[in-house]
Write a protein that holds these residues in place. Sequence first.
Motif, PDB file in Angstrom:
ATOM      1  N   PRO A  95       0.855  -1.187   0.000  1.00  7.74           N
ATOM      2  CA  PRO A  95       0.000   0.000   0.000  1.00  7.74           C
ATOM      3  C   PRO A  95       0.894   1.241   0.000  1.00  7.74           C
ATOM      4  O   PRO A  95       1.937   1.262   0.662  1.00  7.74           O
ATOM      5  CB  PRO A  95      -0.778  -0.109   1.316  1.00  7.74           C
ATOM      6  N   ALA A  96       0.516   2.260  -0.756  1.00  6.79           N
ATOM      7  CA  ALA A  96       1.361   3.451  -0.861  1.00  6.79           C
ATOM      8  C   ALA A  96       0.514   4.709  -0.744  1.00  6.79           C
ATOM      9  O   ALA A  96      -0.492   4.854  -1.442  1.00  6.79           O
ATOM     10  CB  ALA A  96       2.113   3.449  -2.192  1.00  6.79           C
ATOM     11  N   ASN A 103      10.552 -15.338  -8.706  1.00  8.29           N
ATOM     12  CA  ASN A 103       9.151 -15.704  -8.938  1.00  8.29           C
ATOM     13  C   ASN A 103       8.247 -14.980  -7.928  1.00  8.29           C
ATOM     14  O   ASN A 103       7.827 -15.549  -6.921  1.00  8.29           O
ATOM     15  CB  ASN A 103       8.955 -17.215  -8.852  1.00  8.29           C
ATOM     16  N   TRP A 104       7.989 -13.722  -8.207  1.00  5.40           N
ATOM     17  CA  TRP A 104       7.177 -12.897  -7.312  1.00  5.40           C
ATOM     18  C   TRP A 104       6.246 -12.003  -8.112  1.00  5.40           C
ATOM     19  O   TRP A 104       6.436 -11.795  -9.310  1.00  5.40           O
ATOM     20  CB  TRP A 104       8.065 -12.047  -6.396  1.00  5.40           C
ATOM     21  N   GLU A 105       5.248 -11.489  -7.424  1.00  7.75           N
ATOM     22  CA  GLU A 105       4.401 -10.434  -7.974  1.00  7.75           C
ATOM     23  C   GLU A 105       4.347  -9.327  -6.925  1.00  7.75           C
ATOM     24  O   GLU A 105       4.220  -9.589  -5.729  1.00  7.75           O
ATOM     25  CB  GLU A 105       2.996 -10.932  -8.303  1.00  7.75           C
ATOM     26  N   LEU A 106       4.507  -8.095  -7.365  1.00  7.14           N
ATOM     27  CA  LEU A 106       4.453  -6.940  -6.478  1.00  7.14           C
ATOM     28  C   LEU A 106       3.149  -6.195  -6.751  1.00  7.14           C
ATOM     29  O   LEU A 106       2.945  -5.671  -7.856  1.00  7.14           O
ATOM     30  CB  LEU A 106       5.657  -6.025  -6.713  1.00  7.14           C
ATOM     31  N   LEU A 107       2.267  -6.179  -5.761  1.00  6.75           N
ATOM     32  CA  LEU A 107       0.967  -5.533  -5.878  1.00  6.75           C
ATOM     33  C   LEU A 107       1.016  -4.194  -5.156  1.00  6.75           C
ATOM     34  O   LEU A 107       1.114  -4.149  -3.928  1.00  6.75           O
ATOM     35  CB  LEU A 107      -0.129  -6.408  -5.282  1.00  6.75           C
ATOM     36  N   ILE A 108       0.982  -3.108  -5.928  1.00  3.91           N
ATOM     37  CA  ILE A 108       1.079  -1.767  -5.355  1.00  3.91           C
ATOM     38  C   ILE A 108      -0.280  -1.086  -5.474  1.00  3.91           C
ATOM     39  O   ILE A 108      -0.857  -1.025  -6.562  1.00  3.91           O
ATOM     40  CB  ILE A 108       2.142  -0.918  -6.086  1.00  3.91           C
ATOM     41  N   ASP A 159       2.290   8.351  -7.621  1.00  8.17           N
ATOM     42  CA  ASP A 159       1.757   7.672  -8.799  1.00  8.17           C
ATOM     43  C   ASP A 159       2.746   7.713  -9.962  1.00  8.17           C
ATOM     44  O   ASP A 159       2.961   6.712 -10.661  1.00  8.17           O
ATOM     45  CB  ASP A 159       0.427   8.319  -9.202  1.00  8.17           C
ATOM     46  N   GLU A 160       3.380   8.875 -10.179  1.00  8.13           N
ATOM     47  CA  GLU A 160       4.329   9.010 -11.282  1.00  8.13           C
ATOM     48  C   GLU A 160       5.565   8.143 -11.063  1.00  8.13           C
ATOM     49  O   GLU A 160       6.088   7.531 -12.008  1.00  8.13           O
ATOM     50  CB  GLU A 160       4.743  10.472 -11.447  1.00  8.13           C
ATOM     51  N   VAL A 161       6.030   8.085  -9.822  1.00  6.04           N
ATOM     52  CA  VAL A 161       7.212   7.259  -9.517  1.00  6.04           C
ATOM     53  C   VAL A 161       6.899   5.790  -9.774  1.00  6.04           C
ATOM     54  O   VAL A 161       7.678   5.069 -10.429  1.00  6.04           O
ATOM     55  CB  VAL A 161       7.673   7.463  -8.064  1.00  6.04           C
ATOM     56  N   ILE A 162       5.757   5.328  -9.306  1.00  2.70           N
ATOM     57  CA  ILE A 162       5.374   3.928  -9.491  1.00  2.70           C
ATOM     58  C   ILE A 162       5.240   3.604 -10.978  1.00  2.70           C
ATOM     59  O   ILE A 162       5.704   2.558 -11.459  1.00  2.70           O
ATOM     60  CB  ILE A 162       4.049   3.632  -8.756  1.00  2.70           C
ATOM     61  N   ALA A 163       4.611   4.507 -11.721  1.00  2.00           N
ATOM     62  CA  ALA A 163       4.369   4.277 -13.144  1.00  2.00           C
ATOM     63  C   ALA A 163       5.655   4.225 -13.968  1.00  2.00           C
ATOM     64  O   ALA A 163       5.660   3.711 -15.097  1.00  2.00           O
ATOM     65  CB  ALA A 163       3.443   5.364 -13.691  1.00  2.00           C
ATOM     66  N   SER A 164       6.741   4.744 -13.418  1.00  2.00           N
ATOM     67  CA  SER A 164       8.007   4.769 -14.162  1.00  2.00           C
ATOM     68  C   SER A 164       8.675   3.395 -14.238  1.00  2.00           C
ATOM     69  O   SER A 164       9.617   3.206 -15.016  1.00  2.00           O
ATOM     70  CB  SER A 164       8.975   5.769 -13.513  1.00  2.00           C
ATOM     71  N   PHE A 165       8.190   2.430 -13.453  1.00  2.00           N
ATOM     72  CA  PHE A 165       8.781   1.088 -13.462  1.00  2.00           C
ATOM     73  C   PHE A 165       8.059   0.218 -14.490  1.00  2.00           C
ATOM     74  O   PHE A 165       6.829   0.210 -14.571  1.00  2.00           O
ATOM     75  CB  PHE A 165       8.681   0.452 -12.070  1.00  2.00           C
ATOM     76  N   ASN A 166       8.852  -0.505 -15.258  1.00  2.00           N
ATOM     77  CA  ASN A 166       8.299  -1.343 -16.320  1.00  2.00           C
ATOM     78  C   ASN A 166       8.743  -2.786 -16.099  1.00  2.00           C
ATOM     79  O   ASN A 166       9.828  -3.196 -16.513  1.00  2.00           O
ATOM     80  CB  ASN A 166       8.754  -0.839 -17.689  1.00  2.00           C
ATOM     81  N   ASP A 167       7.898  -3.532 -15.412  1.00  2.00           N
ATOM     82  CA  ASP A 167       8.185  -4.939 -15.147  1.00  2.00           C
ATOM     83  C   ASP A 167       6.841  -5.651 -15.064  1.00  2.00           C
ATOM     84  O   ASP A 167       5.949  -5.220 -14.327  1.00  2.00           O
ATOM     85  CB  ASP A 167       8.964  -5.104 -13.835  1.00  2.00           C
ATOM     86  N   SER A 168       6.680  -6.729 -15.806  1.00  2.00           N
ATOM     87  CA  SER A 168       5.383  -7.410 -15.887  1.00  2.00           C
ATOM     88  C   SER A 168       4.956  -8.012 -14.552  1.00  2.00           C
ATOM     89  O   SER A 168       3.780  -8.353 -14.370  1.00  2.00           O
ATOM     90  CB  SER A 168       5.446  -8.512 -16.944  1.00  2.00           C
ATOM     91  N   ILE A 221       5.030  -6.386 -11.744  1.00  2.00           N
ATOM     92  CA  ILE A 221       4.490  -5.295 -10.928  1.00  2.00           C
ATOM     93  C   ILE A 221       3.070  -4.982 -11.394  1.00  2.00           C
ATOM     94  O   ILE A 221       2.833  -4.718 -12.577  1.00  2.00           O
ATOM     95  CB  ILE A 221       5.370  -4.037 -11.029  1.00  2.00           C
ATOM     96  N   HIS A 222       2.139  -5.016 -10.470  1.00  2.00           N
ATOM     97  CA  HIS A 222       0.739  -4.742 -10.770  1.00  2.00           C
ATOM     98  C   HIS A 222       0.294  -3.541  -9.934  1.00  2.00           C
ATOM     99  O   HIS A 222       0.422  -3.552  -8.705  1.00  2.00           O
ATOM    100  CB  HIS A 222      -0.133  -5.958 -10.459  1.00  2.00           C
ATOM    101  N   ILE A 223      -0.220  -2.531 -10.596  1.00  2.00           N
ATOM    102  CA  ILE A 223      -0.530  -1.257  -9.940  1.00  2.00           C
ATOM    103  C   ILE A 223      -2.036  -1.038  -9.901  1.00  2.00           C
ATOM    104  O   ILE A 223      -2.735  -1.221 -10.900  1.00  2.00           O
ATOM    105  CB  ILE A 223       0.153  -0.089 -10.673  1.00  2.00           C
ATOM    106  N   PHE A 224      -2.527  -0.621  -8.726  1.00  2.00           N
ATOM    107  CA  PHE A 224      -3.941  -0.337  -8.521  1.00  2.00           C
ATOM    108  C   PHE A 224      -4.070   1.050  -7.896  1.00  2.00           C
ATOM    109  O   PHE A 224      -3.122   1.574  -7.310  1.00  2.00           O
ATOM    110  CB  PHE A 224      -4.576  -1.392  -7.611  1.00  2.00           C
TER     111      PHE A 224
END
Length: 316
Positions: free
Chosen positions: A12-13, A34-39, A49-58, A60-63
């Motif tokens: 949570p952020a 073998n992980w998933e990061l749920l932000i 939001d802009e900082v999180i969006a700057s990461f490109n890795d499949s 990472i799942h952003i909500f």
Amino acid sequence: MNTSSLVSILMPAYNAEKFVAQAINSILTQDYSNWELLILDDASTDGTDEVIASFNDSRIHIFHHSENRGYLLSCNELFKKATGGFITFLDADDSCSASRLSICLNAFEKDANLEFLTTAHSKITDSGKTISNQFIEIDYKKYATDPNYCPTICCATTFVKKELLDGVGGYRPLFKKIGAEDYFWLWELSRNGKGKHLNKSLYDYRSHTNQTSNVHDDELYLFTPELIKTLRFEFRDLPWNDNKAENFVQSIREQFEFSGFQINLRKAQNSLNRGHGHFWNYALKCLRNIRDFNQIKPYFYLLYSWLIRKGRSANQ
């Protein structure tokens, strides 16, 4: 190590633009992949939001939330979104060792009956300087049965099997405005599954003024140790009941919250423990609210604690 186990990391952020990139990078550099990061961005008003969006890795799942719902409800939402066989946390202002996931998974591999664990942690400053290393032995069998056994735990280090989480459920909404939901949840885990504490520091817990654990809507947060002890005692042989729990909340509120001495004593203690600059403001208010001879001893112990901390700082 079995690399087929997917680990869901919940983050949570809220207004974490200063630290969230470091948090995410500490997951990207894990030696277990073998992980998933749920932000979940909980309606931040800064650049999170802009900082999180700057990461490109499949992985990472952003909500997003359109309005702020708070840490507890955000975690409960992420619990439901997690698909891994193991669930853990990384708060958006913290970071962790590159071997955290692999070391924790190895512990589960060595003990098939293990259902959750916690680890030691380091307390760090805004800039990442280590304040202290928190090593402690924790007996989760005792934690499950003895309400007076209250070790200090960094609950964000919790690593739990999905099956146990599904059985216990998420955080109790009772704690939404006062915090400490994770301590009670960890007690519920310990009652329902085998737990273990690894005395290895794998998590860096950042202490700063704006962290979520410092911001609460209800001054009852100052007395959550007493509340949780009461709830652990009262529900040790009974199923959870919202109405009964609310009655215990009200009892603790009546016992402590209307005492100017108790409130300012707790605020001074918190300020001292977290290294923030309001200690003397609360200590003087505490002094002015002394109404009973029995309050003198804890007040002088507060001053003694301040002297000890000051002496340690001078010697560093």
